[in-house]
Design a protein around this motif. Structure first.
Motif, PDB file in Angstrom:
ATOM      1  N   SER A   1       4.585   5.140   3.284  1.00  0.00           N
ATOM      2  CA  SER A   1       3.834   6.379   3.419  1.00  0.00           C
ATOM      3  C   SER A   1       4.740   7.597   3.392  1.00  0.00           C
TER       4      SER A   1
ATOM      5  N   LYS B   1      -7.912   7.206   4.051  1.00  0.00           N
ATOM      6  CA  LYS B   1      -8.199   6.248   2.977  1.00  0.00           C
ATOM      7  C   LYS B   1      -7.350   4.994   3.132  1.00  0.00           C
ATOM      8  N   ALA B   2      -6.112   5.164   3.565  1.00  0.00           N
ATOM      9  CA  ALA B   2      -5.221   4.020   3.768  1.00  0.00           C
ATOM     10  C   ALA B   2      -5.783   3.093   4.850  1.00  0.00           C
TER      11      ALA B   2
ATOM     12  N   ALA C   1      -3.400   5.079  -1.904  1.00  0.00           N
ATOM     13  CA  ALA C   1      -4.284   5.899  -1.084  1.00  0.00           C
ATOM     14  C   ALA C   1      -3.737   7.323  -1.044  1.00  0.00           C
ATOM     15  N   GLU C   2      -4.639   8.301  -1.175  1.00  0.00           N
ATOM     16  CA  GLU C   2      -4.221   9.713  -1.180  1.00  0.00           C
ATOM     17  C   GLU C   2      -4.221  10.334   0.211  1.00  0.00           C
TER      18      GLU C   2
ATOM     19  N   LEU D   1       0.847  -1.187   0.000  1.00  0.00           N
ATOM     20  CA  LEU D   1       0.000   0.000   0.000  1.00  0.00           C
ATOM     21  C   LEU D   1       0.882   1.236   0.000  1.00  0.00           C
TER      22      LEU D   1
ATOM     23  N   LYS E   1      -8.896   2.724   5.711  1.00  0.00           N
ATOM     24  CA  LYS E   1     -10.068   2.035   5.155  1.00  0.00           C
ATOM     25  C   LYS E   1      -9.644   0.868   4.274  1.00  0.00           C
ATOM     26  N   ILE E   2      -8.643   1.099   3.436  1.00  0.00           N
ATOM     27  CA  ILE E   2      -8.145   0.046   2.545  1.00  0.00           C
ATOM     28  C   ILE E   2      -7.634  -1.141   3.355  1.00  0.00           C
TER      29      ILE E   2
ATOM     30  N   VAL F   1       0.995   5.353   0.160  1.00  0.00           N
ATOM     31  CA  VAL F   1       0.175   6.459   0.645  1.00  0.00           C
ATOM     32  C   VAL F   1       0.924   7.772   0.438  1.00  0.00           C
TER      33      VAL F   1
END
Length: 166
Positions: free
Chosen positions: A61, A46-47, A41-42, A15, A49-50, A17
Motif C-alpha cells: 500500500s 476498496k482494499a 484497489a484505488e 493486493l 472490501k476486496i 493499493v
C-alpha cells in the motif's frame, strides 16, 4: 488456511493499493509475468472490501492516500487479517510518520518510491515465501496434533489389551 498441497498449484494473491491509477497500472505491468494473482484497489476502503471477498496473502500500500492513509489501512489489516504480509510503499520523506506507520500497522517491510523493480519483486517473493512457510507450519502442527491424538488412542487400546492378558 490453505492446504500445503493446494498452495503449490494455485498462485498466491497480491493486493496493490494506491490512489494513483498510473501507479496501479505500473505495478500490474511489473507483476504481470510473476506467478501471482494481482488485485488492485484505488483506496483503503476498496482494499478492505476486496480482502473480504478474496484470500489475499500480501498487501502493498501507498502511504499517502485521501480518506484513509496506507498506515491506517495496514493497521486495520494487521488487526483483521494478521496473516497477510504487509508492505508500505511511500515517497513521503517524513521519517517520523513512516516509523509511526511501521509500528502501528505492524508493517513487515517498507519500500521507498520511486522503487527498484528487482527490489520490489524480491520483497514480494520473500513476503509470499514467509506466508507459505507460516501456512505450512500451521498445517504440519495440525497434522502432528491429529497424529498424537490417534497415537494416544492406540496406546490406550494397547494398554487395555495388555491388562486383559495379564
Amino acid at each position: 488456511m490453505t492446504d500445503v498441497n493446494t498452495s503449490k498449484s494455485t498462485p498466491m494473491t497480491v493486493l496493490c493499493v494506491d490512489d494513483e491509477l498510473n501507479i496501479l497500472k505500473s505495478m500490474k505491468r511489473l507483476l504481470y509475468k510473476q506467478n501471482y494473482q494481482v488485485l488492485l484497489a484505488e483506496s483503503g476502503a476498496k482494499a478492505l472490501k476486496i480482502m473480504q471477498q478474496h484470500e489475499v496473502h500480501l498487501i502493498i500500500s501507498d502511504m499517502k492516500m485521501p480518506e484513509m492513509s496506507g498506515a491506517e489501512l495496514l493497521e486495520k489489516v494487521a488487526t483483521t487479517f494478521p496473516e497477510i504480509y504487509r508492505i508500505l510503499l511511500t515517497g513521503y520523506s517524513d521519517m517520523e510518520s513512516t516509523i509511526n506507520a511501521v509500528n502501528k500497522g505492524k508493517i513487515d517491510r517498507y519500500l521507498q518510491k520511486p522503487w527498484n523493480n528487482d527490489e520490489i519483486i524480491k520483497t514480494i517473493d520473500e513476503g509470499l515465501e514467509k506466508v507459505k512457510l507460516k501456512n505450512e507450519n500451521i498445517n504440519l502442527q495440525n497434522l502432528v496434533k491429529k497424529q498424537n491424538k490417534l497415537l494416544k488412542g492406540m496406546n490406550q487400546s494397547l494398554e487395555e489389551k495388555v491388562k486383559l492378558r495379564t
